[in-house]
Design a protein around this motif. Structure first.
Motif, PDB file in Angstrom:
ATOM      1  N   GLU A   1      10.810   7.150  -8.670  1.00  0.00           N
ATOM      2  CA  GLU A   1      10.616   8.508  -8.170  1.00  0.00           C
ATOM      3  C   GLU A   1       9.162   8.739  -7.769  1.00  0.00           C
ATOM      4  O   GLU A   1       8.873   9.364  -6.740  1.00  0.00           O
ATOM      5  N   ASP A   2       8.230   8.229  -8.577  1.00  0.00           N
ATOM      6  CA  ASP A   2       6.809   8.355  -8.251  1.00  0.00           C
ATOM      7  C   ASP A   2       6.499   7.670  -6.913  1.00  0.00           C
ATOM      8  O   ASP A   2       5.726   8.182  -6.091  1.00  0.00           O
ATOM      9  N   LYS A   3       7.080   6.493  -6.714  1.00  0.00           N
ATOM     10  CA  LYS A   3       6.783   5.701  -5.514  1.00  0.00           C
ATOM     11  C   LYS A   3       7.239   6.407  -4.240  1.00  0.00           C
ATOM     12  O   LYS A   3       6.644   6.205  -3.177  1.00  0.00           O
ATOM     13  N   VAL A   4       8.266   7.226  -4.336  1.00  0.00           N
ATOM     14  CA  VAL A   4       8.708   7.996  -3.161  1.00  0.00           C
ATOM     15  C   VAL A   4       7.569   8.890  -2.682  1.00  0.00           C
ATOM     16  O   VAL A   4       7.233   8.924  -1.488  1.00  0.00           O
ATOM     17  N   ASP A   5       6.961   9.618  -3.602  1.00  0.00           N
ATOM     18  CA  ASP A   5       5.837  10.496  -3.236  1.00  0.00           C
ATOM     19  C   ASP A   5       4.609   9.694  -2.827  1.00  0.00           C
ATOM     20  O   ASP A   5       3.883  10.068  -1.886  1.00  0.00           O
ATOM     21  N   ILE A   6       4.343   8.604  -3.513  1.00  0.00           N
ATOM     22  CA  ILE A   6       3.198   7.752  -3.180  1.00  0.00           C
ATOM     23  C   ILE A   6       3.302   7.271  -1.735  1.00  0.00           C
ATOM     24  O   ILE A   6       2.328   7.308  -0.978  1.00  0.00           O
ATOM     25  N   ILE A   7       4.493   6.837  -1.355  1.00  0.00           N
ATOM     26  CA  ILE A   7       4.704   6.350   0.012  1.00  0.00           C
ATOM     27  C   ILE A   7       4.601   7.483   1.016  1.00  0.00           C
ATOM     28  O   ILE A   7       3.963   7.345   2.068  1.00  0.00           O
ATOM     29  N   GLN A   8       5.216   8.629   0.703  1.00  0.00           N
ATOM     30  CA  GLN A   8       5.180   9.751   1.643  1.00  0.00           C
ATOM     31  C   GLN A   8       3.750  10.245   1.851  1.00  0.00           C
ATOM     32  O   GLN A   8       3.349  10.574   2.972  1.00  0.00           O
TER      33      GLN A   8
ATOM     34  N   ILE B   1      -2.281  11.170  10.179  1.00  0.00           N
ATOM     35  CA  ILE B   1      -3.521  11.914  10.421  1.00  0.00           C
ATOM     36  C   ILE B   1      -4.585  11.017  11.050  1.00  0.00           C
ATOM     37  O   ILE B   1      -5.346  11.458  11.923  1.00  0.00           O
ATOM     38  N   ILE B   2      -4.651   9.751  10.631  1.00  0.00           N
ATOM     39  CA  ILE B   2      -5.682   8.859  11.181  1.00  0.00           C
ATOM     40  C   ILE B   2      -5.224   8.138  12.442  1.00  0.00           C
ATOM     41  O   ILE B   2      -5.918   7.250  12.943  1.00  0.00           O
ATOM     42  N   GLY B   3      -4.045   8.547  12.960  1.00  0.00           N
ATOM     43  CA  GLY B   3      -3.653   8.075  14.289  1.00  0.00           C
ATOM     44  C   GLY B   3      -2.603   6.988  14.341  1.00  0.00           C
ATOM     45  O   GLY B   3      -2.364   6.408  15.407  1.00  0.00           O
ATOM     46  N   ILE B   4      -1.948   6.685  13.221  1.00  0.00           N
ATOM     47  CA  ILE B   4      -0.868   5.697  13.220  1.00  0.00           C
ATOM     48  C   ILE B   4       0.446   6.467  13.291  1.00  0.00           C
ATOM     49  O   ILE B   4       0.879   7.078  12.311  1.00  0.00           O
ATOM     50  N   ALA B   5       1.088   6.444  14.441  1.00  0.00           N
ATOM     51  CA  ALA B   5       2.230   7.327  14.687  1.00  0.00           C
ATOM     52  C   ALA B   5       3.433   6.989  13.817  1.00  0.00           C
ATOM     53  O   ALA B   5       4.117   7.886  13.303  1.00  0.00           O
ATOM     54  N   GLU B   6       3.726   5.722  13.650  1.00  0.00           N
ATOM     55  CA  GLU B   6       4.867   5.288  12.839  1.00  0.00           C
ATOM     56  C   GLU B   6       4.442   4.077  12.017  1.00  0.00           C
ATOM     57  O   GLU B   6       4.666   2.929  12.395  1.00  0.00           O
ATOM     58  N   PRO B   7       3.785   4.332  10.880  1.00  0.00           N
ATOM     59  CA  PRO B   7       3.208   3.221  10.108  1.00  0.00           C
ATOM     60  C   PRO B   7       4.262   2.274   9.550  1.00  0.00           C
ATOM     61  O   PRO B   7       5.354   2.695   9.165  1.00  0.00           O
ATOM     62  N   LYS B   8       3.887   1.011   9.512  1.00  0.00           N
ATOM     63  CA  LYS B   8       4.741  -0.029   8.939  1.00  0.00           C
ATOM     64  C   LYS B   8       4.359  -0.194   7.474  1.00  0.00           C
ATOM     65  O   LYS B   8       3.217  -0.527   7.152  1.00  0.00           O
ATOM     66  N   VAL B   9       5.330   0.043   6.599  1.00  0.00           N
ATOM     67  CA  VAL B   9       5.094   0.116   5.161  1.00  0.00           C
ATOM     68  C   VAL B   9       5.691  -1.110   4.483  1.00  0.00           C
ATOM     69  O   VAL B   9       6.912  -1.308   4.513  1.00  0.00           O
ATOM     70  N   ALA B  10       4.848  -1.927   3.879  1.00  0.00           N
ATOM     71  CA  ALA B  10       5.308  -3.097   3.134  1.00  0.00           C
ATOM     72  C   ALA B  10       5.291  -2.775   1.649  1.00  0.00           C
ATOM     73  O   ALA B  10       4.247  -2.399   1.102  1.00  0.00           O
ATOM     74  N   ILE B  11       6.426  -2.924   0.987  1.00  0.00           N
ATOM     75  CA  ILE B  11       6.513  -2.674  -0.447  1.00  0.00           C
ATOM     76  C   ILE B  11       6.374  -4.022  -1.134  1.00  0.00           C
ATOM     77  O   ILE B  11       7.241  -4.897  -1.006  1.00  0.00           O
ATOM     78  N   LEU B  12       5.268  -4.191  -1.825  1.00  0.00           N
ATOM     79  CA  LEU B  12       4.875  -5.518  -2.304  1.00  0.00           C
ATOM     80  C   LEU B  12       5.502  -5.879  -3.645  1.00  0.00           C
ATOM     81  O   LEU B  12       5.753  -5.034  -4.500  1.00  0.00           O
ATOM     82  N   SER B  13       5.714  -7.175  -3.782  1.00  0.00           N
ATOM     83  CA  SER B  13       6.090  -7.780  -5.050  1.00  0.00           C
ATOM     84  C   SER B  13       5.566  -9.209  -5.024  1.00  0.00           C
ATOM     85  O   SER B  13       4.853  -9.594  -4.098  1.00  0.00           O
TER      86      SER B  13
ATOM     87  N   GLN C   1      11.313  -5.870 -11.655  1.00  0.00           N
ATOM     88  CA  GLN C   1      11.596  -4.472 -11.360  1.00  0.00           C
ATOM     89  C   GLN C   1      11.066  -4.046  -9.991  1.00  0.00           C
ATOM     90  O   GLN C   1      11.686  -3.248  -9.284  1.00  0.00           O
ATOM     91  N   SER C   2       9.910  -4.572  -9.613  1.00  0.00           N
ATOM     92  CA  SER C   2       9.325  -4.151  -8.336  1.00  0.00           C
ATOM     93  C   SER C   2      10.195  -4.526  -7.145  1.00  0.00           C
ATOM     94  O   SER C   2      10.183  -3.835  -6.124  1.00  0.00           O
ATOM     95  N   THR C   3      10.971  -5.603  -7.256  1.00  0.00           N
ATOM     96  CA  THR C   3      11.885  -5.959  -6.148  1.00  0.00           C
ATOM     97  C   THR C   3      13.062  -4.996  -6.080  1.00  0.00           C
ATOM     98  O   THR C   3      13.527  -4.655  -4.987  1.00  0.00           O
ATOM     99  N   LEU C   4      13.530  -4.550  -7.244  1.00  0.00           N
ATOM    100  CA  LEU C   4      14.623  -3.567  -7.269  1.00  0.00           C
ATOM    101  C   LEU C   4      14.149  -2.233  -6.693  1.00  0.00           C
ATOM    102  O   LEU C   4      14.865  -1.583  -5.909  1.00  0.00           O
ATOM    103  N   ASP C   5      12.925  -1.829  -7.072  1.00  0.00           N
ATOM    104  CA  ASP C   5      12.365  -0.587  -6.530  1.00  0.00           C
ATOM    105  C   ASP C   5      12.220  -0.683  -5.012  1.00  0.00           C
ATOM    106  O   ASP C   5      12.525   0.275  -4.281  1.00  0.00           O
ATOM    107  N   ALA C   6      11.755  -1.839  -4.539  1.00  0.00           N
ATOM    108  CA  ALA C   6      11.549  -2.014  -3.099  1.00  0.00           C
ATOM    109  C   ALA C   6      12.859  -1.866  -2.343  1.00  0.00           C
ATOM    110  O   ALA C   6      12.923  -1.187  -1.301  1.00  0.00           O
ATOM    111  N   ALA C   7      13.898  -2.493  -2.842  1.00  0.00           N
ATOM    112  CA  ALA C   7      15.208  -2.403  -2.174  1.00  0.00           C
ATOM    113  C   ALA C   7      15.705  -0.957  -2.155  1.00  0.00           C
ATOM    114  O   ALA C   7      16.209  -0.467  -1.130  1.00  0.00           O
ATOM    115  N   ALA C   8      15.533  -0.254  -3.272  1.00  0.00           N
ATOM    116  CA  ALA C   8      15.984   1.139  -3.346  1.00  0.00           C
ATOM    117  C   ALA C   8      15.171   2.028  -2.407  1.00  0.00           C
ATOM    118  O   ALA C   8      15.725   2.904  -1.715  1.00  0.00           O
ATOM    119  N   LEU C   9      13.866   1.809  -2.342  1.00  0.00           N
ATOM    120  CA  LEU C   9      13.013   2.626  -1.478  1.00  0.00           C
ATOM    121  C   LEU C   9      13.362   2.432  -0.004  1.00  0.00           C
ATOM    122  O   LEU C   9      13.367   3.405   0.773  1.00  0.00           O
TER     123      LEU C   9
END
Length: 472
Positions: free
Chosen positions: A316-323, A331-343, A353-361
């Motif tokens: 749940e925290d990661k949802v807000d962190i990503i948003q 704001i800094i000019g990246i119209a559609e940023p590419k987001v990599a969720i790392l593990s 757990q981080s791979t499960l979170d990544a798949a869910a996100l």
């Protein structure tokens, strides 16, 4: 810098083989990095050559090459082509007819003109012309020609040189807020050299209007000791660091400041006041931190989150962190940023757990629960930033190799990645806290004044975006 090996066939002409009229040519195009490297190697920092702004007001109205850049290319022909290996330069005269400017392609031609049997010297005409056929350099070279024949394939190991100009990247970042109104910023307890110099530099650059909150005598003493000019800067007295944190947050709540900046106090002291439920700066969004990094070996901005606030974030925290990070990217000019969720790996593993979170996100993004970016994960760090690594592992993704936001599993891993990029890759770094009523400049106490000033740029961009949002 990488070792760049290539095979070259080196063939010379001995004195006896040279005939009057024999010649050789070489072509080179002047690039900006050529000018910088020549200046570094020679120490020639003539502003007409190395300073674009000065060049605009000079005789030629643009950046030009050092005169001896062309001269050195003549030497290249003499030593590697004609007469070639074994040649010794004895004398040279050059006349510079017109400047060589960025993008010009120069053809260097050397032609045998005279031979002297008594000492095996050869005089050669040397002419450099640009892409329009106009002479830029002409002259002569007298050489001692080789007597032994050389004809061999040689593997040449030359370093691949790249220019890493952190100051230029810093200056470019400051230009992002050029012409914008300075943002009133409460600076909590700026009581050492770097924490005071940072906001003052940002003030002098027109980025913020700092309000220095802390023991006034101590602030002024630090300024005097380090030659920092506080003229025109407001100081609000606070007895100690804890008092300074509370008062700085209060200045934001009353509308006197539109951004907050950490000074030399501990992060916990400042963030304790920020998250206070009664008088803090919370919003409905989870508070998170983003490092905005300009890495010289990476072709795009890199945002790393969260490496400073959330120790072990939940799904749940990661949802807000990503948003939060996505909105900053906008704001800094990246119209559609590419987001990599790392593990540690790029496949889902129930034991990690981080791979499960990544798949869910990623699925949450598909369902519109995270908006404004393209998500993929889990991805290992190499797959996120290297298209070669991604292809080697057979990963087909719009994000892999092109990531602009790196979402780390926890604070420890994120902090290590960010600090490695800063200290080992010479990344220009800014640190900002999001999810609060105003942006918060949050840097390490070890960070330089430049890092703090760079962070002020990001805070100012966010504050102006907040103003525009409020006016809509």
């Amino acid at each position: 810098m990488h070792d760049n090996a290539e095979q070259r066939h080196l063939v010379n002409k001995t004195y006896d083989e040279i005939r009057i009229g024999d010649s050789a040519t070489l072509k080179r195009t002047l690039k900006p990095e050529d000018v910088k490297l020549f200046a570094v190697l020679t120490g020639d920092i003539n502003p007409a050559v190395v300073d674009p702004q000065y060049s605009q007001s000079g005789m030629f109205r643009e950046v030009i090459a050092h005169g001896m850049w062309s001269g050195s290319l003549i030497s290249t022909v003499l030593g590697t082509q004609f007469p070639g290996p074994g040649t010794i330069l004895v004398d040279q005269t050059l006349h510079f007819a017109r400047p060589v400017t960025l993008g010009d392609t120069i053809t260097i031609t050397v032609t045998a003109k005279q031979k002297f049997d008594h000492n095996r010297h050869v005089i050669l005409d040397c002419v450099c012309t640009n892409q329009e056929g106009l002479q830029v350099v002409r002259g002569t070279a007298e050489v001692l020609a080789p007597t032994e024949k050389v004809s061999r394939v040689q593997e040449v190991h030359m370093p691949e040189v790249s220019i890493v100009d952190k100051h230029e990247r810093y200056t470019h970042l400051l230009q992002r807020v050029h012409g914008l109104e300075p943002i009133p910023t409460a600076v909590a307890h700026p009581c050492d050299r770097e924490s005071l110099k940072g906001p003052v530099q940002a003030f002098q650059a027109g980025i913020i209007e700092p309000i220095l909150v802390g023991p006034e005598n101590k602030i002024r003493a630090v300024a005097e000791e380090n030659g920092i000019d506080l003229y025109g800067i407001r100081i609000v007295h606070a007895a100690h660091s804890h008092d300074a944190a509370a008062m700085a947050v209060s200045l934001v709540r009353t509308g006197d400041a539109e951004a907050l900046m950490k000074g030399s106090l501990h992060t916990d002291e400042l963030m304790g006041e920020v998250v206070a439920r009664a008088n803090g700066l919370r919003t409905g969004r989870r508070i998170s931190h983003v490092f905005v990094m300009d890495v010289p070996t990476y072709p795009r901005p890199l945002l790393i989150t969260d490496a400073a606030i959330n120790i072990a974030p939940t799904l749940e925290d990661k949802v807000d962190i990503i948003q939060n990070a996505i909105e900053l990217a906008h704001i800094i000019g990246i119209a559609e940023p590419k987001v990599a969720i790392l593990s540690a790996v790029e496949t889902v593993n129930p034991k990690i757990q981080s791979t499960l979170d990544a798949a869910a996100l990623c699925k949450m993004a598909d369902r519109g629960q995270i908006k404004g970016g393209i998500l993929d994960g889990p991805l290992a760090f190499d797959n996120a930033v290297s298209i070669v690594a991604a292809k080697t592992k057979g990963i087909k993704s719009a994000v892999a190799g092109h990531a602009e936001i790196l979402v780390v599993p926890d604070l420890e891993s994120g902090n290590m990645v960010a600090k490695q990029l800063e200290y080992l890759a010479n990344a220009l770094t800014a640190g900002i806290v999001l999810g609060t009523k105003v942006p918060i400049v949050l840097t390490s106490r070890a960070d330089s004044a430049e890092t703090r000033t760079a962070s002020c740029v990001i805070a100012a961009l966010i504050a102006h975006a907040n103003r525009n949002k409020g006016n809509d």
